[in-house]
Each structure stands twice: as structure tokens, then as C-alpha cells.
Scaffold this motif. Structure first.
Motif, PDB file in Angstrom:
ATOM      1  N   HIS A 126       3.980   2.065  -7.167  1.00 38.78           N
ATOM      2  CA  HIS A 126       2.885   2.831  -7.796  1.00 38.78           C
ATOM      3  C   HIS A 126       3.458   4.140  -8.355  1.00 38.78           C
ATOM      4  O   HIS A 126       2.849   5.185  -8.212  1.00 38.78           O
ATOM      5  N   HIS A 130       3.239   9.830  -9.068  1.00 35.87           N
ATOM      6  CA  HIS A 130       1.811   9.644  -9.356  1.00 35.87           C
ATOM      7  C   HIS A 130       1.291  10.436 -10.565  1.00 35.87           C
ATOM      8  O   HIS A 130       0.192  11.010 -10.525  1.00 35.87           O
ATOM      9  N   PRO A 166      -0.792   4.699 -11.778  1.00 40.03           N
ATOM     10  CA  PRO A 166      -1.551   5.805 -11.186  1.00 40.03           C
ATOM     11  C   PRO A 166      -2.718   6.203 -12.091  1.00 40.03           C
ATOM     12  O   PRO A 166      -2.538   6.363 -13.306  1.00 40.03           O
TER      13      PRO A 166
HETATM   14 ZN   LIG Z   1      -2.941   6.174  -6.984  1.00 43.81          ZN
END
Ligand SMILES: [Zn+2]
Length: 261
Positions: A126, A130, A166
């Protein structure tokens, strides 16, 4: 809904009694489910005879009814709260980790990531820090997509194949970078169910909200009412495009604050 359409669910941190959340702003907290709410959802999946799949399993689009379970951010509650419940109800899931958050307070550390992996759950990526990926320069994008993948792979000792964006933000460059890095799929946060006709690089996912009922959850798993959420989201995205991400976030904070007064 035909059997080959699968809804991908998107969870975040879970709320445990007496435990501080990783972040406290309303835009974060509205996506945080109390552990008991999550537990009742997993119980519904099992009681309905459905399967809870990780992304790799879901992308094979099995004919039997199922739903794909994903978690973003890599919070410590992935291991200490979500994993035991998933195991209890025979569900698998994909945990998308923010590489740069690992080992910081409230997030998984490397040892815990390996434990999740060894329990048979799927580990995904991920990003590194972010950010909204569509706002980045090429070298920044490379670090967030390629660098993060390598860092998580060094922890688990095998390939990481699935990526989630994100804040759901991505553009063509993001997807090119993900392909080049060797990711087999990219998930966003748009409200549509996926099927074998969906590009694996544009997988829709439905975010669960803390105040949604079990009836709403059941409807979501069945893909009912997603068009309504999609319509609301399209409106939101066009406002985002007009204002830019930063101005949009400021506006959203003000509006959410009002709603909760
Ligand atoms: Zn996230």
C-alpha cells in the motif's frame, strides 16, 4: 448478480476497547469498525455459506458465492484483532501494508508481518509513505511503488503481487509503474464489483463504514446498491478534480466536522 462477480471489501484499522487508534481525525475514524462489528460481518459470511477470499483467490473468480476481504495501511490490529476472527470463521484476506509505517506505534512490525504471512494470509503493498500517488513526480512514484514492494519482499522473503492505492488516488502513470514493478493487480476504492472482465489493474473496492448495519453489509457483499454509492463517489471525484487534493481534504474536514456536531 451473476456468480462470477465478486465484491472486494476494504477494511482499515479495527477498534478495540481501551486501545488508541493510529489516527484521530473524523475522515479516518469513519472507516474504523469496532472489532465486534467486524466479527458479526465475518459470522454473516460463514452463516451464509459464502467464502472470504484473499485477492489472489478472488482473481480466479470461483463460481461459488464469495467476497474478497482486504485491509489497508498495515495497522497492528490486522494481526491482533482481524486475523483471529478471520481464522475463526474460515476466511482468508489480503493485508496491504504501508512499508514506511511498519515498526512505528500502532502499526505492524517486521516480526508481526511474517507472522501474518505464516498464518496463511496474503500480504500486499500500500505504498511506502501513503501519499496520493497521482500527485507525485516519477522518482517519488518509483520509491512509493517499487521501493515499497522490495522492502516488504525483504521482510517476508517472497514476491508481493498485489498493490492498493492510498486514498484510492491513481492515474495512468501509477498503473504503468505498478506493472513495471511486477505487480499482478492494483486495487482502488471505487464502488464496483469485479469480474473476469475487469482489468486486474483497476479493481474496485467497497469501503466499510463504522456505522453501517449488518443488512447494509449483506447488501454490499451481494453487490446491491453499489450504483448509488458509485454515483455519490463520481460527484465527489469531480469536486476533487476541480479543487485539487489538498483543498478537497480541507473542505471535507470542515463538512465532516459539521455532520458530527
Ligand atoms: Zn490507506
Amino acid at each position: 448478480m451473476t456468480a462470477s462477480r465478486i465484491v472486494f471489501l476494504m477494511y482499515h484499522e479495527l477498534e478495540l476497547a481501551g486501545r488508541k487508534l493510529c489516527q484521530s481525525e473524523l475522515g479516518y475514524v469513519r472507516y474504523i469498525l469496532p472489532l465486534e462489528t467486524f466479527r458479526s460481518q465475518m459470522a454473516w459470511i460463514k452463516a451464509s455459506g459464502w467464502r472470504g477470499l484473499n485477492v489472489g483467490e478472488a482473481l480466479r473468480y470461483p463460481a461459488e458465492p464469495g467476497v474478497c476481504i482486504t485491509f489497508d495501511d498495515g495497522c497492528e490490529t490486522d494481526l491482533i484483532a482481524a486475523a483471529p476472527v478471520l481464522r475463526e470463521f474460515g476466511c482468508n484476506a489480503t493485508f496491504y501494508l504501508t512499508a514506511g509505517f511498519l515498526g512505528t506505534p500502532g502499526y505492524l512490525n517486521a516480526h508481526q508481518v511474517r507472522e501474518l504471512d505464516e498464518q496463511g494470509f496474503q500480504i500486499g503493498c500500500h505504498s511506502m509513505t501513503h501519499p496520493y500517488l497521482s500527485d507525485l513526480t516519477e522518482p517519488e512514484l518509483e520509491r512509493e511503488v517499487v521501493g515499497a514492494k522490495l522492502q516488504i519482499e525483504a521482510i517476508v522473503g517472497h514476491a508481493i503481487e498485489h498493490f492498493s492505492c492510498p486514498g484510492g488516488r491513481y492515474d495512468r502513470r501509477t498503473l504503468q509503474m505498478a506493472r513495471r514493478a511486477g505487480f499482478a493487480s492494483v486495487a482502488n476504492s471505487q464502488f464496483y464489483a469485479n469480474s473476469s472482465r475487469t482489468s486486474p489493474y483497476e479493481l474496485g473496492r467497497v469501503a466499510l463504514l463504522r456505522d453501517s448495519t449488518l443488512e447494509e453489509f449483506a447488501a454490499t457483499c451481494q453487490g446491491r446498491g453499489l450504483w448509488k454509492k458509485q454515483f455519490q463517489q463520481r460527484t465527489r471525484i469531480s469536486v476533487q478534480r476541480t479543487l485539487g487534493n489538498r483543498a478537497y481534504d480541507q473542505l471535507r474536514a470542515v463538512l465532516l466536522g459539521r455532520q458530527h456536531k
